[in-house]
Write a protein that holds these residues in place. Structure first.
Motif, mmCIF file in Angstrom:
data_model
loop_
_atom_site.group_PDB
_atom_site.id
_atom_site.type_symbol
_atom_site.label_atom_id
_atom_site.label_comp_id
_atom_site.label_asym_id
_atom_site.label_seq_id
_atom_site.Cartn_x
_atom_site.Cartn_y
_atom_site.Cartn_z
ATOM 1 N N VAL A 688 3.025 -2.115 -2.336
ATOM 2 C CA VAL A 688 3.986 -1.323 -1.937
ATOM 3 C C VAL A 688 4.900 -0.786 -3.106
ATOM 4 N N MET A 689 4.991 0.443 -3.432
ATOM 5 C CA MET A 689 5.691 0.806 -4.399
ATOM 6 C C MET A 689 5.372 0.381 -6.042
ATOM 7 N N LYS A 706 9.590 0.517 5.273
ATOM 8 C CA LYS A 706 10.770 1.542 5.515
ATOM 9 C C LYS A 706 10.037 3.030 5.216
ATOM 10 N N HIS A 707 10.621 3.940 5.747
ATOM 11 C CA HIS A 707 10.081 5.233 5.369
ATOM 12 C C HIS A 707 10.029 5.804 4.050
ATOM 13 N N SER A 708 10.860 5.205 3.178
ATOM 14 C CA SER A 708 11.106 5.600 1.754
ATOM 15 C C SER A 708 9.813 4.828 0.804
ATOM 16 N N GLN A 709 9.243 3.888 1.462
ATOM 17 C CA GLN A 709 8.036 2.855 1.078
ATOM 18 C C GLN A 709 7.074 3.624 1.084
ATOM 19 N N ASN A 710 6.740 4.911 0.563
ATOM 20 C CA ASN A 710 5.705 5.766 1.077
ATOM 21 C C ASN A 710 4.398 5.823 -0.115
ATOM 22 N N PHE A 711 4.312 4.625 -1.106
ATOM 23 C CA PHE A 711 3.214 4.570 -2.018
ATOM 24 C C PHE A 711 2.663 3.302 -1.784
ATOM 25 N N ILE A 712 1.415 3.339 -1.307
ATOM 26 C CA ILE A 712 0.581 2.037 -1.021
ATOM 27 C C ILE A 712 -0.640 2.177 -1.480
ATOM 28 N N SER A 713 -1.085 1.104 -1.972
ATOM 29 C CA SER A 713 -2.493 0.664 -2.504
ATOM 30 C C SER A 713 -2.837 -0.711 -2.246
ATOM 31 N N PHE A 714 -4.185 -0.706 -1.865
ATOM 32 C CA PHE A 714 -4.532 -2.021 -1.517
ATOM 33 C C PHE A 714 -6.089 -2.065 -1.817
ATOM 34 N N GLU A 715 -6.660 -3.225 -1.731
ATOM 35 C CA GLU A 715 -7.779 -3.830 -1.736
ATOM 36 C C GLU A 715 -8.495 -4.691 -0.848
#
Length: 740
Positions: A688-689, A706-715
């Motif tokens: 996250v971020m 949170k709404h500001s945590q708007n950059f997500i990457s996952f495996e």
């Protein structure tokens, strides 16, 4: 402690190498492209979620079904590291991995991603580490055992306490202290396999010792690996040069099966067996540098040497570890990389086709079942008809009577067929035959022009047992069997406006439910009404859905609904639906139905109504109800080649035979199992971020951001390892507030 040994007449079974070609197994080989740079694979295990873990020359790796990831320990320190020759990995009941190297003992919590190290300042623990652990085992009472080069230990990992156990018995020596593995039988008994002797024990110590004794001397007592066989109530043991040994738990006697290679030039021609694993109820995987298969019933064996024929060949030697996962896939670790044999890739039988008389590799043109499990094989790579004897695993030639003794004449029987009465007819390039009592009997027949039938490459029968003979670029023949009349048709006799008149190419393919004959190799297809010799030209227009046309049809079959399916080399397959005087043509191709290729050849309808399509990119199984392709078989699944644009034959016993050059691939549609398990998606990392989220949070049912945590990457990973490289994933973002 009660030592037991036996003096008896020792009989060993000399196993022989099968004359048949090796089963055409297809291995998936992993290397740097998959994220596995280390070629030294020492150990493998699988955790509770289904992920595979490897102990390698450079440490711990995780395989997620697609690629490998190095997992480094933060507990390593000078003199105690698992990142250097990680020899053993073992998954405990709680999901923790036990890890041992040359000088370290740690565990790894797969749920939290945390490493833990033992206390090396504890003299007892240090003694265990210095004894060189060789395997781990948690028994049914949750006791944790560690085998070593210096006996075996009971390790209380809660209290950090150990207890050492030593083999006992009349013939115990220094080799007996080298314990290779612990096996538990269903009665709760524990068995220690050593370099000298087999020992039954519990927490109180060794209860019984077992040695093979000949002339009052212990012999053949090195046991490197083993497993329990419930069906036979025995323990199978890997015994070096003494082969594969069966220890009968009822009689408590050893039965040795030495695996001798009669063709070996070595001073000792016996295979040195180091590892074994079960393969079904009647076979055993074994390792003697190479991988092999031992058949229990007939005591025969075959071995796989490394090959670089293609990407699915067996390449990983010398083999260092065999591991069977929860799906029964076989993982093969070696000091030259890692291979996987998916369970699904072990089902297609192969029959080698080499004409030893003529020294030709055979190109089969079609197969007919004969006298049980034997096959008659049409070909043009012999001087007759080939016969495969399944029991003897031998190929022989039934000679064309016009070319007896001329093995290299290339005057083979090019087609063969059986009518409803069970009578067999065959044809070469020059003659028509009946086949009776293993003999080809010529049929003397002339057409209306006084000529013999020639270039016959296909025979089909109608319900009256009349013959339709395809003649390559020579139209076709109709043989009225009752009247004994032969009539030759050219394309112009079928349709004097056909663009095929110059090539004279037309092929009788099937007899439909109304006893009409259908023809292909033309634009569209033709249907012949025998009573009035009328030919209808059908499927000539554009498909209703794609506007594609049948420029040249290849094959045609009728399904159980009376619909006709037509294959082409450029536009996939077509469905022809005839309703009275009206007809509808629908096209299914790579884009709209999932076919692996638009280049399609032979068609077969099986007993369950599925359509099998031979394509340029494999053998496709097409659901005529959903109009979608549901699976593809190719080289990875055990076919001899990726392409399946060859003759297909569906036999009465549900064997579908794919006629590859030099090999028949035989698929039993009744027993063949496809993978019905949907891969379970497992999240392995989340950022996250661009900041990594703790593993504990990833395992939660939900994560609030949170709404500001708007950059997500996952495996993510897959829990299904069978042909995992063919898994396809998609993800969708749902629940988005469009007005937010």
């Amino acid at each position: 402690m009660k030592p037991k040994w036996y003096i008896f007449v020792f009989i060993f079974f000399l196993s022989s190498i099968l004359r048949a070609q090796l089963p055409n197994l297809s291995f998936i080989n992993f290397n740097e492209k998959d994220g596995l740079p280390d070629k030294y694979i020492y150990s493998l295990t699988q955790d509770k979620s289904g992920l595979i873990w490897l102990g390698t020359g450079s440490g711990l790796y995780q395989f997620n079904g697609k690629n490998f990831k190095k997992v480094n320990s933060n507990q390593d320190k000078a003199g105690h590291q698992i990142n250097n020759i990680l020899q053993h990995v073992y998954c405990d009941y709680d999901g923790k991995l036990w890890l041992s190297s040359l000088n370290a003992l740690q565990n790894y919590d797969t749920n939290t991603g945390e490493f833990f190290s033992v206390d090396y300042s504890n003299p007892s623990i240090n003694k265990l580490v210095n004894a060189k652990p060789s395997s781990f085992y948690r028994d049914s009472k949750k006791n944790f055992w560690v085998t070593t080069k210096e006996s075996f230990f009971l390790f209380d990992d809660k209290k950090n306490e150990i207890k050492q156990y030593f083999p006992k018995g009349e013939f115990v020596n220094s080799e007996s202290k080298i314990i290779n593995k612990i096996i538990e039988t269903p009665d709760g008994k524990l068995w220690a396999l050593s370099n000298n002797g087999l020992f039954e024990f519990d927490k109180n110590g060794v209860n019984n010792s077992f040695f093979n004794v000949e002339k009052n001397l212990p012999k053949k007592n090195s046991f490197f690996d083993g497993f329990y066989d419930k069906k036979r109530n025995c323990i199978w043991l890997a015994c070096g040069y003494d082969g594969i040994t069966q220890f009968d738990l009822s009689s408590q006697k050893f039965i040795f099966n030495e695996l001798v290679d009669q063709k070996s030039l070595n001073a000792n021609p016996s295979n040195f067996i180091t590892l074994i694993a079960p393969k079904g109820e009647n076979e055993i995987w074994f390792v003697s540098y190479n991988l092999g298969i031992y058949t229990i019933s007939n005591k025969q064996f075959i071995s796989y040497s490394p090959s670089f024929k293609d990407e699915f060949s067996f390449k990983t030697v010398p083999v260092s570890k065999l591991f069977q996962d929860k799906e029964n896939n076989l993982w093969i670790g070696s000091f030259n990389g890692l291979s996987l044999l998916p369970w699904q890739n072990n089902q297609i039988k192969t029959i080698p086709l080499f004409n030893s008389n003529a020294k030709y590799t055979v190109e089969p043109y079609g197969v007919l079942d004969y006298e049980g499990d034997n096959y008659l094989i049409a070909n043009n790579t012999s001087n007759g008809l080939l016969k495969w004897n399944e029991k003897l695993q031998q190929l022989s030639v039934i000679e064309n009577p016009f070319y007896k003794g001329k093995a290299r004449a290339l005057k083979g029987i090019q087609c063969i067929a059986r009518n409803l009465k069970g009578e067999i007819f065959a044809a070469s390039d020059e003659h028509l035959f009946r086949f009776k009592q293993n003999q080809l009997l010529p049929i003397a027949i002339l057409d209306q022009n006084g000529k013999s039938p020639v270039n016959v490459t296909r025979i089909i029968f109608d319900d009256d047992d009349n013959l339709y003979l395809q003649s390559s670029r020579n139209g076709f023949y109709f043989f009225d069997i009752k009247k004994n009349l032969l009539k030759h048709f050219n394309v112009k006799d079928v349709d004097n406006k056909s663009p095929n008149i110059s090539s004279n190419l037309i092929s009788p393919r099937i007899i439909d439910k109304q006893n009409r004959c259908w023809f292909t190799m033309t634009d569209g297809v033709y249907c012949w009404y025998k009573k009035n010799e009328k030919f209808d030209h059908l499927a000539t227009g554009k498909a209703n859905n794609t506007q594609a046309k049948i420029v040249q049809s290849v094959d045609i079959v009728e399904d159980y609904n009376g619909h006709f399916w037509i294959s082409t080399h450029d536009n996939g397959i077509f469905e022809l639906i005839i309703n009275g005087k009206e007809s509808k043509l629908i096209n299914y191709n790579k884009e709209n139905s999932g076919l692996p290729s638009d280049y399609c050849s032979r068609l077969v309808i099986d007993k369950e109504g599925f359509l099998w399509v031979g394509t340029l990119n494999g053998l496709a199984k097409f659901d005529i109800k959903t109009k979608k392709n549901i699976s593809v078989l190719n080289r990875q699944h055990g076919l001899a080649e990726n392409s399946a644009i060859v003759m297909l034959n569906l036999l009465p016993n549900d064997n579908l035979v794919v006629n590859h050059y030099g090999i028949l691939s035989v698929i039993n549609l009744k027993s063949y199992q496809k993978n019905n398990q949907l891969p379970k998606v497992i999240f392995t990392s989340l950022k996250v971020m661009d900041n990594a989220v703790d593993q504990k949070m990833i395992n939660e049912a939900s994560i609030q951001l949170k709404h500001s945590q708007n950059f997500i990457s996952f495996e993510w990973a897959s829990s299904i390892m069978n042909n995992a490289n063919q898994n396809r994933f998609a993800y969708q973002l749902s629940g988005v507030d469009k007005n937010g």
